[in-house]
Design an enzyme around this catalytic site. Structure first.
Site, PDB file in Angstrom:
ATOM      1  N   TYR A  67      54.810   6.398   3.188  1.00 35.86           N
ATOM      2  CA  TYR A  67      53.582   6.761   3.898  1.00 35.86           C
ATOM      3  C   TYR A  67      53.737   6.459   5.382  1.00 35.86           C
ATOM      4  O   TYR A  67      53.322   7.232   6.239  1.00 35.86           O
ATOM      5  CB  TYR A  67      52.443   5.946   3.301  1.00 35.86           C
ATOM      6  CG  TYR A  67      51.060   6.262   3.813  1.00 35.86           C
ATOM      7  CD1 TYR A  67      50.241   7.145   3.123  1.00 35.86           C
ATOM      8  CD2 TYR A  67      50.563   5.653   4.959  1.00 35.86           C
ATOM      9  CE1 TYR A  67      48.954   7.418   3.565  1.00 35.86           C
ATOM     10  CE2 TYR A  67      49.281   5.922   5.411  1.00 35.86           C
ATOM     11  CZ  TYR A  67      48.486   6.806   4.715  1.00 35.86           C
ATOM     12  OH  TYR A  67      47.215   7.070   5.165  1.00 35.86           O
ATOM     13  N   HIS A 126      50.824   9.793 -11.367  1.00 31.24           N
ATOM     14  CA  HIS A 126      50.928   8.355 -11.108  1.00 31.24           C
ATOM     15  C   HIS A 126      51.748   7.677 -12.211  1.00 31.24           C
ATOM     16  O   HIS A 126      51.808   6.446 -12.260  1.00 31.24           O
ATOM     17  CB  HIS A 126      49.536   7.707 -11.076  1.00 31.24           C
ATOM     18  CG  HIS A 126      48.693   8.098  -9.907  1.00 31.24           C
ATOM     19  ND1 HIS A 126      49.196   8.255  -8.625  1.00 31.24           N
ATOM     20  CD2 HIS A 126      47.363   8.346  -9.801  1.00 31.24           C
ATOM     21  CE1 HIS A 126      48.211   8.585  -7.800  1.00 31.24           C
ATOM     22  NE2 HIS A 126      47.101   8.649  -8.495  1.00 31.24           N
ATOM     23  N   SER A 166      43.036   0.193   0.304  1.00 36.91           N
ATOM     24  CA  SER A 166      42.555   1.544   0.029  1.00 36.91           C
ATOM     25  C   SER A 166      41.935   1.626  -1.360  1.00 36.91           C
ATOM     26  O   SER A 166      40.894   2.265  -1.560  1.00 36.91           O
ATOM     27  CB  SER A 166      43.708   2.542   0.164  1.00 36.91           C
ATOM     28  OG  SER A 166      43.253   3.865  -0.024  1.00 36.91           O
ATOM     29  N   LYS A 188      46.729   5.622  -4.387  1.00 40.74           N
ATOM     30  CA  LYS A 188      46.352   5.285  -3.017  1.00 40.74           C
ATOM     31  C   LYS A 188      47.557   5.119  -2.100  1.00 40.74           C
ATOM     32  O   LYS A 188      47.574   4.280  -1.208  1.00 40.74           O
ATOM     33  CB  LYS A 188      45.465   4.029  -2.968  1.00 40.74           C
ATOM     34  CG  LYS A 188      44.283   4.035  -3.918  1.00 40.74           C
ATOM     35  CD  LYS A 188      43.497   5.349  -3.855  1.00 40.74           C
ATOM     36  CE  LYS A 188      42.843   5.580  -2.514  1.00 40.74           C
ATOM     37  NZ  LYS A 188      42.201   6.921  -2.420  1.00 40.74           N
ATOM     38  N   SER A 189      48.571   5.953  -2.316  1.00 42.96           N
ATOM     39  CA  SER A 189      49.795   5.876  -1.512  1.00 42.96           C
ATOM     40  C   SER A 189      50.080   7.141  -0.718  1.00 42.96           C
ATOM     41  O   SER A 189      51.214   7.376  -0.303  1.00 42.96           O
ATOM     42  CB  SER A 189      50.995   5.562  -2.423  1.00 42.96           C
ATOM     43  OG  SER A 189      50.834   4.329  -3.070  1.00 42.96           O
ATOM     44  N   GLY A 190      49.057   7.973  -0.516  1.00 42.63           N
ATOM     45  CA  GLY A 190      49.263   9.208   0.223  1.00 42.63           C
ATOM     46  C   GLY A 190      49.401  10.426  -0.663  1.00 42.63           C
ATOM     47  O   GLY A 190      49.991  11.436  -0.259  1.00 42.63           O
ATOM     48  N   PHE A 228      45.291  14.141   9.496  1.00 46.92           N
ATOM     49  CA  PHE A 228      44.129  13.511   8.870  1.00 46.92           C
ATOM     50  C   PHE A 228      42.830  14.165   9.334  1.00 46.92           C
ATOM     51  O   PHE A 228      41.923  14.407   8.540  1.00 46.92           O
ATOM     52  CB  PHE A 228      44.093  12.005   9.178  1.00 46.92           C
ATOM     53  CG  PHE A 228      42.973  11.279   8.484  1.00 46.92           C
ATOM     54  CD1 PHE A 228      43.106  10.857   7.176  1.00 46.92           C
ATOM     55  CD2 PHE A 228      41.764  11.056   9.125  1.00 46.92           C
ATOM     56  CE1 PHE A 228      42.075  10.205   6.518  1.00 46.92           C
ATOM     57  CE2 PHE A 228      40.720  10.401   8.488  1.00 46.92           C
ATOM     58  CZ  PHE A 228      40.876   9.981   7.182  1.00 46.92           C
ATOM     59  N   ARG A 242      54.008   3.276  -0.340  1.00 40.65           N
ATOM     60  CA  ARG A 242      53.204   2.774   0.779  1.00 40.65           C
ATOM     61  C   ARG A 242      53.134   1.248   0.713  1.00 40.65           C
ATOM     62  O   ARG A 242      53.209   0.676  -0.385  1.00 40.65           O
ATOM     63  CB  ARG A 242      51.785   3.366   0.681  1.00 40.65           C
ATOM     64  CG  ARG A 242      50.880   3.051   1.864  1.00 40.65           C
ATOM     65  CD  ARG A 242      49.483   3.606   1.624  1.00 40.65           C
ATOM     66  NE  ARG A 242      48.635   3.507   2.814  1.00 40.65           N
ATOM     67  CZ  ARG A 242      47.340   3.808   2.847  1.00 40.65           C
ATOM     68  NH1 ARG A 242      46.744   4.238   1.739  1.00 40.65           N
ATOM     69  NH2 ARG A 242      46.645   3.688   3.965  1.00 40.65           N
TER      70      ARG A 242
END
Length: 292
Positions: free
Chosen positions: A186, A101, A131, A46-48, A222, A123
């Protein structure tokens, strides 16, 4: 395995998704042969990740940029640790693009010895937590925790996918002088996407025209990604993502934690993370208005 539950299992200090990878496969990655042309995108969940996957795909593959091919990001920049489709990674044509990851200590030896290139995206952990909280509702593979306090405590204890954010970022950043690695945040990508794309191109030795750079920036926005079936994960089967519970690409903003976390929760978070974060050898741009 150290510990496990219905959704995650912990092996060699890192939490993985149940039934998607085995300890034996994780161990085998140590000897995965790395080529100099390999590019690894590494993030804490969830860091981009999807955003940067898309940027890499747009930089490397003209067909992705001009829309002449329909290939999903998961196929363009696959997960090295989650090869659920049993793709022949070894014989993929160069340059091979991979996502991960994984913490540094579980990466292939060749990467640690300086082969290939790594882009690490970090991030704000508070935004990562928020997130992850929303993503857990959509993901069938993760435990849905309705109570934000409960998932925050899991996050602070490292009992989430990827384990402890602090361990992940410290482990990777400690290698900044030993590896061919580019660190991005991020927040800086949100603040100036074009500069970030140029930085990635320069790091990878990719020469794109001004028009091509503009195209990458436009398609990595986005708004464009949220309606692109190659990037918005809407093609994922319902036993992986349940879109009746929400969207995979939700906001893509900086500072959303301020809309979720109470003052008490923010103080609790800081009490656990702040001391170690202050010792990190780099300054984060936590807010879109901060100076980089």
């Amino acid at each position: 395995m150290e510990t496990s539950d219905k959704y995650l299992f912990k092996y060699r200090g890192c939490c993985f998704i149940q039934n998607m990878v085995t300890p034996e496969y994780i161990d085998s990655l140590e000897d995965f042969e790395i080529k100099d042309s390999d590019v690894f995108l590494v993030t804490f969940p969830k860091s981009g990740t999807i955003w940067t996957q898309n940027i890499l795909s747009l930089i490397y593959h003209e067909g992705h940029r001009n829309g002449t091919e329909d290939m999903e990001l998961a196929d363009r920049v696959p997960w090295i640790e989650y090869n659920i489709q049993n793709v022949d990674y070894v014989n993929r044509p160069s340059p091979r693009l991979f996502s991960s990851h994984l913490p540094y200590h579980l990466m292939p030896k060749g990467l640690k010895n300086g082969r290939g290139k790594v882009i690490y995206v970090a991030r704000n952990p508070k935004d990562v937590l928020v997130s992850y909280y929303h993503f857990s509702k959509v993901s069938v593979l993760l435990e849905e925790v309705e109570d934000f306090d409960a998932i925050m405590e899991k996050f602070l204890a490292g009992r989430v996918l990827g384990s402890l954010w602090l361990d992940h970022i410290e482990g990777w950043y400690a290698q900044r002088d030993n590896m061919n690695i580019l660190f991005l945040t991020y927040e800086e990508m949100k603040k100036d996407l074009r500069s970030s794309v140029l930085k990635v191109c320069d790091f990878l030795g990719k020469r794109l025209t001004e028009e091509e750079i503009d195209d990458v920036v436009d398609k990595a926005s986005f708004g464009k990604m949220s309606v692109d079936r190659r990037t918005n994960y809407t093609t994922m089967p319902p036993d992986v993502l349940d879109f009746s519970k929400g969207r995979f690409m939700r906001k893509g903003t900086v500072g959303d934690w301020k809309n979720i976390m109470t003052v008490a929760q923010n103080e609790r978070f800081d009490s656990v993370f702040k001391e170690r974060m202050e010792k990190l050898p780099f300054k984060f741009c936590w807010d879109i208005n901060d100076e980089l």
